[in-house]
Write a protein that holds these residues in place. Structure first.
Motif, PDB file in Angstrom:
ATOM      1  N   SER A  23       0.857  -1.189   0.000  1.00 48.92           N
ATOM      2  CA  SER A  23       0.000   0.000   0.000  1.00 48.92           C
ATOM      3  C   SER A  23       0.890   1.235   0.000  1.00 48.92           C
ATOM      4  CB  SER A  23      -0.913   0.018   1.225  1.00 48.92           C
ATOM      5  OG  SER A  23      -0.147   0.153   2.396  1.00 48.92           O
ATOM      6  N   GLY A  24       0.280   2.382  -0.319  1.00 46.05           N
ATOM      7  CA  GLY A  24       1.041   3.631  -0.320  1.00 46.05           C
ATOM      8  C   GLY A  24       1.999   3.739  -1.491  1.00 46.05           C
ATOM      9  N   ASN A  25       3.029   4.535  -1.348  1.00 42.39           N
ATOM     10  CA  ASN A  25       4.073   4.763  -2.355  1.00 42.39           C
ATOM     11  C   ASN A  25       3.509   5.283  -3.673  1.00 42.39           C
ATOM     12  OD1 ASN A  25       6.120   3.703  -0.583  1.00 42.39           O
ATOM     13  ND2 ASN A  25       5.346   1.676  -1.100  1.00 42.39           N
ATOM     14  N   ALA A  26       2.424   6.040  -3.616  1.00 41.58           N
ATOM     15  CA  ALA A  26       1.758   6.524  -4.825  1.00 41.58           C
ATOM     16  C   ALA A  26       2.633   7.455  -5.649  1.00 41.58           C
ATOM     17  CB  ALA A  26       0.461   7.227  -4.446  1.00 41.58           C
ATOM     18  N   ASP A  27       3.579   8.129  -5.042  1.00 42.37           N
ATOM     19  CA  ASP A  27       4.415   9.067  -5.779  1.00 42.37           C
ATOM     20  C   ASP A  27       5.277   8.386  -6.838  1.00 42.37           C
ATOM     21  OD1 ASP A  27       5.701   7.877  -3.564  1.00 42.37           O
ATOM     22  OD2 ASP A  27       7.281   9.401  -3.589  1.00 42.37           O
ATOM     23  N   VAL A  28       5.465   7.088  -6.728  1.00 40.86           N
ATOM     24  CA  VAL A  28       6.275   6.347  -7.696  1.00 40.86           C
ATOM     25  C   VAL A  28       5.528   6.190  -9.027  1.00 40.86           C
ATOM     26  CG1 VAL A  28       7.420   4.148  -8.158  1.00 40.86           C
ATOM     27  CG2 VAL A  28       7.504   5.134  -5.883  1.00 40.86           C
ATOM     28  N   CYS A  29       4.218   6.044  -8.975  1.00 36.92           N
ATOM     29  CA  CYS A  29       3.390   5.833 -10.171  1.00 36.92           C
ATOM     30  C   CYS A  29       2.250   6.853 -10.207  1.00 36.92           C
ATOM     31  CB  CYS A  29       2.794   4.430 -10.179  1.00 36.92           C
ATOM     32  SG  CYS A  29       3.977   3.103 -10.193  1.00 36.92           S
ATOM     33  N   PRO A  30       2.492   8.068 -10.676  1.00 39.80           N
ATOM     34  CA  PRO A  30       1.448   9.095 -10.658  1.00 39.80           C
ATOM     35  C   PRO A  30       0.196   8.682 -11.428  1.00 39.80           C
ATOM     36  CG  PRO A  30       3.563  10.066 -11.210  1.00 39.80           C
ATOM     37  CD  PRO A  30       3.749   8.586 -11.194  1.00 39.80           C
ATOM     38  N   CYS A  31       0.332   8.045 -12.577  1.00 35.25           N
ATOM     39  CA  CYS A  31      -0.820   7.600 -13.360  1.00 35.25           C
ATOM     40  C   CYS A  31      -1.661   6.636 -12.543  1.00 35.25           C
ATOM     41  CB  CYS A  31      -0.337   6.933 -14.648  1.00 35.25           C
ATOM     42  SG  CYS A  31      -1.589   6.012 -15.553  1.00 35.25           S
ATOM     43  N   TYR A  32      -1.017   5.696 -11.904  1.00 36.24           N
ATOM     44  CA  TYR A  32      -1.677   4.675 -11.092  1.00 36.24           C
ATOM     45  C   TYR A  32      -2.427   5.320  -9.931  1.00 36.24           C
ATOM     46  CZ  TYR A  32      -1.945   0.194  -8.488  1.00 36.24           C
ATOM     47  OH  TYR A  32      -2.358  -0.935  -7.825  1.00 36.24           O
ATOM     48  N   SER A  33      -1.824   6.276  -9.287  1.00 38.92           N
ATOM     49  CA  SER A  33      -2.432   6.878  -8.098  1.00 38.92           C
ATOM     50  C   SER A  33      -3.503   7.914  -8.427  1.00 38.92           C
ATOM     51  CB  SER A  33      -1.357   7.506  -7.215  1.00 38.92           C
ATOM     52  OG  SER A  33      -0.746   8.580  -7.891  1.00 38.92           O
ATOM     53  N   ASN A  34      -3.537   8.426  -9.661  1.00 37.86           N
ATOM     54  CA  ASN A  34      -4.507   9.456 -10.022  1.00 37.86           C
ATOM     55  C   ASN A  34      -5.784   8.911 -10.651  1.00 37.86           C
ATOM     56  OD1 ASN A  34      -2.848  11.504  -9.080  1.00 37.86           O
ATOM     57  ND2 ASN A  34      -1.833  11.744 -11.045  1.00 37.86           N
ATOM     58  N   MET A  35      -5.851   7.613 -10.936  1.00 39.39           N
ATOM     59  CA  MET A  35      -7.050   7.041 -11.548  1.00 39.39           C
ATOM     60  C   MET A  35      -8.167   6.971 -10.517  1.00 39.39           C
ATOM     61  SD  MET A  35      -5.529   4.040 -13.964  1.00 39.39           S
ATOM     62  CE  MET A  35      -7.129   3.615 -14.588  1.00 39.39           C
ATOM     63  N   THR A  36      -9.391   7.340 -10.951  1.00 42.25           N
ATOM     64  CA  THR A  36     -10.542   7.313 -10.044  1.00 42.25           C
ATOM     65  C   THR A  36     -11.693   6.540 -10.668  1.00 42.25           C
ATOM     66  OG1 THR A  36     -11.348   9.412 -10.933  1.00 42.25           O
ATOM     67  CG2 THR A  36      -9.966   9.523  -8.963  1.00 42.25           C
ATOM     68  N   THR A  37     -12.625   6.117  -9.815  1.00 44.14           N
ATOM     69  CA  THR A  37     -13.836   5.440 -10.270  1.00 44.14           C
ATOM     70  C   THR A  37     -14.836   6.500 -10.733  1.00 44.14           C
ATOM     71  OG1 THR A  37     -14.871   5.515  -8.099  1.00 44.14           O
ATOM     72  CG2 THR A  37     -13.482   3.590  -8.576  1.00 44.14           C
ATOM     73  N   HIS A  38     -15.976   6.045 -11.260  1.00 41.64           N
ATOM     74  CA  HIS A  38     -17.015   6.989 -11.676  1.00 41.64           C
ATOM     75  C   HIS A  38     -17.522   7.792 -10.481  1.00 41.64           C
ATOM     76  CE1 HIS A  38     -17.224   5.562 -15.771  1.00 41.64           C
ATOM     77  NE2 HIS A  38     -17.298   4.317 -15.327  1.00 41.64           N
ATOM     78  N   GLY A  39     -17.427   7.244  -9.297  1.00 38.37           N
ATOM     79  CA  GLY A  39     -17.861   7.924  -8.086  1.00 38.37           C
ATOM     80  C   GLY A  39     -16.819   8.876  -7.505  1.00 38.37           C
ATOM     81  N   GLY A  40     -15.655   8.968  -8.126  1.00 33.80           N
ATOM     82  CA  GLY A  40     -14.612   9.878  -7.666  1.00 33.80           C
ATOM     83  C   GLY A  40     -13.660   9.296  -6.633  1.00 33.80           C
ATOM     84  N   ARG A  41     -13.814   7.999  -6.299  1.00 35.20           N
ATOM     85  CA  ARG A  41     -12.905   7.363  -5.344  1.00 35.20           C
ATOM     86  C   ARG A  41     -11.677   6.845  -6.086  1.00 35.20           C
ATOM     87  NH1 ARG A  41     -16.003   2.943  -2.293  1.00 35.20           N
ATOM     88  NH2 ARG A  41     -14.197   3.108  -0.931  1.00 35.20           N
ATOM     89  N   LYS A  42     -10.592   6.644  -5.344  1.00 36.09           N
ATOM     90  CA  LYS A  42      -9.385   6.103  -5.965  1.00 36.09           C
ATOM     91  C   LYS A  42      -9.659   4.703  -6.484  1.00 36.09           C
ATOM     92  CE  LYS A  42      -5.805   8.693  -3.705  1.00 36.09           C
ATOM     93  NZ  LYS A  42      -4.693   8.954  -4.554  1.00 36.09           N
ATOM     94  N   LYS A  43      -9.252   4.449  -7.717  1.00 38.32           N
ATOM     95  CA  LYS A  43      -9.520   3.163  -8.339  1.00 38.32           C
ATOM     96  C   LYS A  43      -8.462   2.124  -7.980  1.00 38.32           C
ATOM     97  CE  LYS A  43     -10.340   1.029 -12.807  1.00 38.32           C
ATOM     98  NZ  LYS A  43     -11.692   0.557 -12.518  1.00 38.32           N
ATOM     99  N   CYS A  44      -7.221   2.551  -7.947  1.00 36.50           N
ATOM    100  CA  CYS A  44      -6.115   1.606  -7.836  1.00 36.50           C
ATOM    101  C   CYS A  44      -5.725   1.357  -6.373  1.00 36.50           C
ATOM    102  CB  CYS A  44      -4.914   2.146  -8.605  1.00 36.50           C
ATOM    103  SG  CYS A  44      -5.320   2.561 -10.314  1.00 36.50           S
ATOM    104  N   PRO A  45      -5.545   0.089  -6.023  1.00 30.28           N
ATOM    105  CA  PRO A  45      -5.188  -0.249  -4.641  1.00 30.28           C
ATOM    106  C   PRO A  45      -3.746   0.111  -4.311  1.00 30.28           C
ATOM    107  CG  PRO A  45      -5.269  -2.223  -5.967  1.00 30.28           C
ATOM    108  CD  PRO A  45      -5.699  -1.087  -6.839  1.00 30.28           C
TER     109      PRO A  45
END
Length: 103
Positions: A81-103
């Motif tokens: 979990s975490g370490n989102a700064d390594v993959c900005p594309c991965y961490s910026n994806m959201t669902t239709h409801g606006g929640r983070k998509k990627c675990p």
């Protein structure tokens, strides 16, 4: 047959030009260590998502979401979990409801 100085210089110049024009990106592998590889190489999403989702309480949901994100971004952050700064594309994806998509 010896190579002339001008031929050697030409070969070295061509090699340097090709080396500098190659696109590289930093890929973080499962042990968290970085290695450089060509940008068009694909990572093994199944392996990386299995690693990422190993501690999830809902592994099937985690694997499905991670697989989608990995296929689109060609990146999975290190750790479980975490370490989102390594993959900005991965961490910026959201669902239709606006929640983070990627675990």
């Amino acid at each position: 047959m010896p190579i002339s100085n001008s031929s050697a210089a030409c070969l070295i110049s061509a090699f340097l030009f090709l080396s500098l024009t190659q696109t590289h990106e930093k890929v973080i592998n499962s042990d968290g260590m970085g290695q450089y590889s060509f940008a068009d190489m694909k990572i093994d999403c199944g392996k990386e998502c299995t690693r990422r989702c190993q501690q999830s309480s809902r592994q099937n949901v985690c694997l499905r979401a991670c697989g989608t994100c990995c296929a689109r971004c060609n990146c999975v952050p290190p750790g479980t979990s975490g370490n989102a700064d390594v993959c900005p594309c991965y961490s910026n994806m959201t669902t239709h409801g606006g929640r983070k998509k990627c675990p």
